[in-house]
Design an enzyme around this catalytic site. Structure first.
Site, mmCIF file in Angstrom:
data_model
loop_
_atom_site.group_PDB
_atom_site.id
_atom_site.type_symbol
_atom_site.label_atom_id
_atom_site.label_comp_id
_atom_site.label_asym_id
_atom_site.label_seq_id
_atom_site.Cartn_x
_atom_site.Cartn_y
_atom_site.Cartn_z
ATOM 1 N N LYS A 282 0.783 -1.238 0.000
ATOM 2 C CA LYS A 282 0.000 0.000 0.000
ATOM 3 C C LYS A 282 0.814 1.287 0.000
ATOM 4 C CE LYS A 282 -3.982 0.498 0.849
ATOM 5 N NZ LYS A 282 -5.221 0.406 1.322
ATOM 6 N N GLU A 289 -6.401 12.917 1.902
ATOM 7 C CA GLU A 289 -7.591 12.504 2.656
ATOM 8 C C GLU A 289 -7.811 13.391 3.876
ATOM 9 O OE1 GLU A 289 -7.524 8.168 3.382
ATOM 10 O OE2 GLU A 289 -6.334 8.042 1.561
#
Ligand code: ARG
Length: 458
Positions: A282, A289
């Site tokens: 990841k 965000e």
């Protein structure tokens, strides 16, 4: 001991004291409080309200306090009621009787209004500078990617081809309006409330223009009730900051999408991404965000301010002490977001091949195919229908308009000839849109030039 001890027969309850106190959040205005007090002392000295020598002693005392706070020699007492009480108390401790003269012809009501205005004027300029920096980064990237073809979307469905530079410059336009709104908020903040007193000015012969000019204000609050109870400038700034956050949040949402494997239009620099504690593959766009998420705080701050102000009778009410945490939080949040966001954009890698591939699928040149027939004399509705049939055929044959053989075109409409392939080439579709505001690369370059000229003057 409280300022009003003479009137009271008991000390404040300990719990009440904490509840009433604002020192934990207004101590950040110590500089503005001292700056305001210095100007006030100078003015009442000049107007003969206190002795000149006493005004000089007060000014020196205040400057010493400022230096001591800044060097760390003097700590702000967390038990003080607020920053105004603390500074005045410290001055009196240092100067005795003379210190007690500072508050002549003044109230904490006009004092606090002044402090917030001084504080926010500086912060508005800081935020404006940060936005300018972001616009510069956007211009640089837009120029670099003025020819990078990507799909433009409506309803998040591929719609028509644009350039990445064109897409980025849309944000530059939003941010330019934000700068304009900040300037307007600045003008409304730039009004000097001192002299309004508690609510009804004073009988001392003060000269408000002296304080205004010493403190660099362009205007003076013209009604004393309004002077102490106006917090429009806080609400206005919070609305401007909320709109800025809407813009940063939309931009963030796009970055987040573009970072996904489904798009892979951009890759964020490692310094502006995070990994996962469990999934080794990841790379997460946490900063984008968080910016998207933090917009909620700023909207909340605006709602706090509107709600605090909406039901209070003139003039000052203690409810208004709630203004500071809200507006400070909004200011801090926007500054923090911009600090992280701008270098994230500056360092992101743009994967133009992936954009180009995405643009090749999704029939985003269908409008141009229809326009080609219109140029041959067909009414737009007939051209639209013929192209729709072609798209359906391509989907059935798992091909694209670019690859569909000319004989298939001709079966649907006799007007088609080989020229159609040039008309629907994505580069031609983009570069044909050169009307003002369009995505053609020459337009993007012109947009960048215009925006740079504007921000140079800021
Ligand atoms: N700490 C107060 C505030 O932030 C200062 C003004 C106090 N005035 C008063 N009348 N109690 O609003």
């Amino acid at each position: 001991m409280k300022l009003w001890a003479g009137r009271f027969s008991k000390e404040a309850d300990k719990k009440t004291n904490d509840f009433n106190s604002s020192i934990s959040f207004d101590s950040r205005m110590y500089h503005e409080d001292i700056e305001g007090s210095i100007a006030h002392a100078e003015m009442i000295g000049e107007c003969g309200i206190i002795e000149k020598s006493e005004a000089d002693a007060i000014i020196k005392g205040l400057k010493d306090i400022l230096a001591d706070i800044e060097s760390g020699k003097l700590a702000i007492d967390p038990n003080a009621e607020d920053i105004h009480t603390f500074i005045e108390g410290e001055l009196t401790e240092r100067l005795g009787q003379t210190g007690k003269r500072l508050h002549t012809a003044r109230s904490r009501n006009d004092q606090v209004a002044l402090d917030i205005r001084l504080y926010l004027k500086k912060e508005i300029l800081n935020i404006k500078a940060q936005i300018k920096e972001l616009i510069e980064v956007i211009c640089k990237k837009a120029e670099e990617y003025s020819t990078a073809v990507m799909p433009g979307y409506t309803h998040l469905q591929r719609a028509q081809p644009i350039t990445f530079g064109h897409h980025l410059m849309a944000y530059a336009e939003m941010l330019l309006r934000d700068v304009d709104r900040l300037e307007c908020a600045y003008r409304h903040t730039d009004s000097m409330p001192l002299g309004s007193g508690a609510l009804a000015t004073t009988t001392y012969p003060i000269d408000r223009s002296i304080t205004a000019s010493l403190l660099g204000f362009s205007n003076i609050c013209q009604n004393s009730l309004d002077g102490v109870s106006d917090r429009d400038f806080c609400m206005e700034l919070a609305s401007v900051l909320s709109i800025i956050m809407v813009h940063l949040s939309r931009f963030s949402e796009e970055i987040i999408m573009w970072c996904s494997w489904e798009f892979k239009f951009v890759e964020l620099d490692d310094a502006f991404s995070t990994g996962s504690s469990i999934m080794p593959q990841k790379k997460n766009p946490d900063i984008a965000e968080l910016v998207r998420g933090k917009s909620g705080r700023v909207f909340g701050d605006l709602m706090t301010l509107l709600t605090v102000m909406k039901g209070i009778a003139l003039a000052y009410n203690k409810d208004m002490q709630e203004d500071k945490e809200a507006i400070f939080d909004a200011v801090d949040t926007v500054k923090m977001c911009l600090t992280a966001f701008t270098p994230m954009i500056d360092t992101m890698r743009v994967l133009t091949d992936n954009m180009r591939k995405a643009a090749a699928n999704g029939f985003i040149n269908a409008t141009d195919c229809a326009d080609y027939l219109v140029k041959k004399g067909l009414p737009f509705r007939d051209a639209y229908k013929a192209t729709g049939t072609l798209v359906a055929l391509c989907i059935e044959k798992k091909t694209t308009l670019e690859e569909l053989p000319i004989k298939e075109y001709k079966k649907i409409c006799g007007e088609f000839d080989e020229g159609v392939y040039e008309a629907i080439s994505l580069e031609n579709c983009v570069n044909g849109r050169k009307v003002l505001g369009g995505p053609a690369s020459e337009n993007v370059i012109a947009q960048v030039k215009r925006v740079r000229e504007i921000i140079q003057k800021l």
